[in-house]
Design an enzyme around this catalytic site. Sequence first.
Site, PDB file in Angstrom:
ATOM      1  N   HIS A   1      25.504   0.722  25.058  1.00 27.49           N
ATOM      2  CA  HIS A   1      24.434  -0.275  25.038  1.00 27.49           C
ATOM      3  C   HIS A   1      24.568  -1.091  23.759  1.00 27.49           C
ATOM      4  O   HIS A   1      24.411  -0.568  22.656  1.00 27.49           O
ATOM      5  CB  HIS A   1      23.070   0.415  25.082  1.00 27.49           C
ATOM      6  CG  HIS A   1      21.915  -0.534  24.935  1.00 27.49           C
ATOM      7  ND1 HIS A   1      21.591  -1.469  25.896  1.00 27.49           N
ATOM      8  CD2 HIS A   1      21.033  -0.710  23.917  1.00 27.49           C
ATOM      9  CE1 HIS A   1      20.537  -2.168  25.491  1.00 27.49           C
ATOM     10  NE2 HIS A   1      20.185  -1.725  24.296  1.00 27.49           N
TER      11      HIS A   1
ATOM     12  N   GLY B   1      22.354  -0.976  18.300  1.00 28.42           N
ATOM     13  CA  GLY B   1      21.008  -0.823  17.770  1.00 28.42           C
ATOM     14  C   GLY B   1      20.021  -0.520  18.879  1.00 28.42           C
ATOM     15  O   GLY B   1      20.326  -0.692  20.067  1.00 28.42           O
ATOM     16  N   GLU B   2      18.833  -0.080  18.496  1.00 30.66           N
ATOM     17  CA  GLU B   2      17.811   0.218  19.486  1.00 30.66           C
ATOM     18  C   GLU B   2      17.341  -1.063  20.179  1.00 30.66           C
ATOM     19  O   GLU B   2      17.541  -2.173  19.677  1.00 30.66           O
ATOM     20  CB  GLU B   2      16.626   0.909  18.809  1.00 30.66           C
ATOM     21  CG  GLU B   2      16.963   2.252  18.164  1.00 30.66           C
ATOM     22  CD  GLU B   2      17.386   3.302  19.184  1.00 30.66           C
ATOM     23  OE1 GLU B   2      16.884   3.234  20.327  1.00 30.66           O
ATOM     24  OE2 GLU B   2      18.216   4.156  18.842  1.00 30.66           O
ATOM     25  N   SER B   3      16.709  -0.904  21.336  1.00 26.29           N
ATOM     26  CA  SER B   3      16.148  -2.052  22.039  1.00 26.29           C
ATOM     27  C   SER B   3      15.135  -2.762  21.146  1.00 26.29           C
ATOM     28  O   SER B   3      14.305  -2.114  20.492  1.00 26.29           O
ATOM     29  CB  SER B   3      15.459  -1.595  23.336  1.00 26.29           C
ATOM     30  OG  SER B   3      16.398  -1.064  24.237  1.00 26.29           O
ATOM     31  N   GLY B   4      15.218  -4.080  21.093  1.00 29.17           N
ATOM     32  CA  GLY B   4      14.313  -4.858  20.264  1.00 29.17           C
ATOM     33  C   GLY B   4      14.794  -5.070  18.843  1.00 29.17           C
ATOM     34  O   GLY B   4      14.109  -5.704  18.034  1.00 29.17           O
TER      35      GLY B   4
ATOM     36  N   GLY C   1      17.227  -6.950  17.934  1.00 29.05           N
ATOM     37  CA  GLY C   1      17.656  -8.336  17.737  1.00 29.05           C
ATOM     38  C   GLY C   1      19.105  -8.587  18.079  1.00 29.05           C
ATOM     39  O   GLY C   1      19.673  -9.600  17.668  1.00 29.05           O
ATOM     40  N   LYS C   2      19.723  -7.694  18.856  1.00 27.12           N
ATOM     41  CA  LYS C   2      21.147  -7.836  19.191  1.00 27.12           C
ATOM     42  C   LYS C   2      21.412  -9.111  20.002  1.00 27.12           C
ATOM     43  O   LYS C   2      22.321  -9.879  19.683  1.00 27.12           O
ATOM     44  CB  LYS C   2      21.629  -6.605  19.969  1.00 27.12           C
ATOM     45  CG  LYS C   2      21.455  -5.283  19.255  1.00 27.12           C
ATOM     46  CD  LYS C   2      22.025  -4.123  20.036  1.00 27.12           C
ATOM     47  CE  LYS C   2      21.304  -3.895  21.351  1.00 27.12           C
ATOM     48  NZ  LYS C   2      19.880  -3.511  21.160  1.00 27.12           N
TER      49      LYS C   2
ATOM     50  N   ASP D   1      24.082  -6.105  26.554  1.00 26.22           N
ATOM     51  CA  ASP D   1      23.403  -4.956  27.155  1.00 26.22           C
ATOM     52  C   ASP D   1      24.369  -3.814  27.440  1.00 26.22           C
ATOM     53  O   ASP D   1      24.214  -2.719  26.904  1.00 26.22           O
ATOM     54  CB  ASP D   1      22.657  -5.364  28.431  1.00 26.22           C
ATOM     55  CG  ASP D   1      21.756  -4.244  28.930  1.00 26.22           C
ATOM     56  OD1 ASP D   1      21.049  -3.657  28.093  1.00 26.22           O
ATOM     57  OD2 ASP D   1      21.776  -3.950  30.134  1.00 26.22           O
TER      58      ASP D   1
ATOM     59  N   GLU E   1      20.017 -11.333  28.024  1.00 24.79           N
ATOM     60  CA  GLU E   1      18.576 -11.179  28.192  1.00 24.79           C
ATOM     61  C   GLU E   1      17.872 -11.459  26.871  1.00 24.79           C
ATOM     62  O   GLU E   1      18.166 -10.817  25.859  1.00 24.79           O
ATOM     63  CB  GLU E   1      18.236  -9.758  28.650  1.00 24.79           C
ATOM     64  CG  GLU E   1      16.735  -9.524  28.778  1.00 24.79           C
ATOM     65  CD  GLU E   1      16.374  -8.060  28.947  1.00 24.79           C
ATOM     66  OE1 GLU E   1      15.179  -7.737  28.950  1.00 24.79           O
ATOM     67  OE2 GLU E   1      17.304  -7.223  29.054  1.00 24.79           O
TER      68      GLU E   1
ATOM     69  N   ARG F   1      25.395  -0.737  -1.302  1.00 22.29           N
ATOM     70  CA  ARG F   1      25.315  -2.053  -1.929  1.00 22.29           C
ATOM     71  C   ARG F   1      26.649  -2.503  -2.506  1.00 22.29           C
ATOM     72  O   ARG F   1      26.745  -3.602  -3.061  1.00 22.29           O
ATOM     73  CB  ARG F   1      24.246  -2.042  -3.035  1.00 22.29           C
ATOM     74  CG  ARG F   1      22.859  -1.700  -2.510  1.00 22.29           C
ATOM     75  CD  ARG F   1      21.808  -1.713  -3.590  1.00 22.29           C
ATOM     76  NE  ARG F   1      21.645  -3.040  -4.162  1.00 22.29           N
ATOM     77  CZ  ARG F   1      20.743  -3.328  -5.118  1.00 22.29           C
ATOM     78  NH1 ARG F   1      19.953  -2.377  -5.593  1.00 22.29           N
ATOM     79  NH2 ARG F   1      20.659  -4.549  -5.580  1.00 22.29           N
TER      80      ARG F   1
END
Length: 321
Positions: free
Chosen positions: A142, A157-160, A162-163, A181, A206, A247
């Site tokens: 995903h 990254g997790e859903s939401g 910003g991918k 997706d 999406e 950093r």
Amino acid sequence: MSESYSVSLQKIIENHSLEVIYLPKDANDILVVTNEINRPGIVLTGYIDYFDPLRIQILGWTEFGFLQNMSDEDKDKALSCWLGMHPAAAVITRGLEIPDYFKSACEKYKVPLLRTQEETSPFLASLIQYLNSSLAPRITRHGVLCEVYGEGVLILGESGAGKSETAVELIKRGHRFIADDAVEIRKTDAHTLVGASPNNIRHFIELRGIGIINARRLFGMGSVKASEKIDMVVQLEPWDSTKAYDRLGIDSEYAIILDVKVPVITVPVNPGRNLAVIIETAAMNNRQKKMGYNAARELMASLGMEDFEAEEKELEIWKNS
């Protein structure tokens, strides 16, 4: 047990524009399950140890020249020895004329017979490359895959996180989009991963609040690409003020995908951060590292800290030994 894959002989015929001389059944029902191929010269002499009948067989001038110098009895014996093991298919290169006795033998043992106009070595290379891709081990992740300055960047990254929004901004900045997706990742050789989109969702993105868009139709053909080698992974995660993020970037971190090491960086997501610019910079920096340049190490050297870093590493190794 690892999952195995197959490709139909019909797809191989279409991809390489092969001429069909004889098929025992529909080419869609004939499956090739190995990316290895064979030239049957030694088998025609009668040595059949280690012969793998699952491989496609390639014949050129050498094999036909060898058969031509045989007596009719020896030809029948050689072809019976070889074709009697029912190899996956026989492909004749260089557009060579196929003798009647050879075609009859293939029909007798129900071995598919094909022909190409290409020379033997170029055809071998092309077929191996195609089979390596078609039969490669694969997984689906995903995420989003884009080409940024020639680097294949897999954004996870997790859903939401910003991918998809980042992918759209990268497209607007002139980079190319491969998958959103679901990213289908194939291991085409021991060190190479290639990502693509499943056919049914190719070019679609999406965007929450907007819905589904077609990147190819909205931004043009130059904004998309069918597949891309994965050169690095960018992991997006919510900003955590208690976490110490890298950093300096002196040492590279890696993700393991299908037993292949891929450089990975973790990018904390915070309101106001321009993720597209960050990923562009990460892609260019990754190219520099592959060329042997590391900005963080140059800074350490200019500050006279290179020896200090080496001593710290040696001390850490000694403590852990």
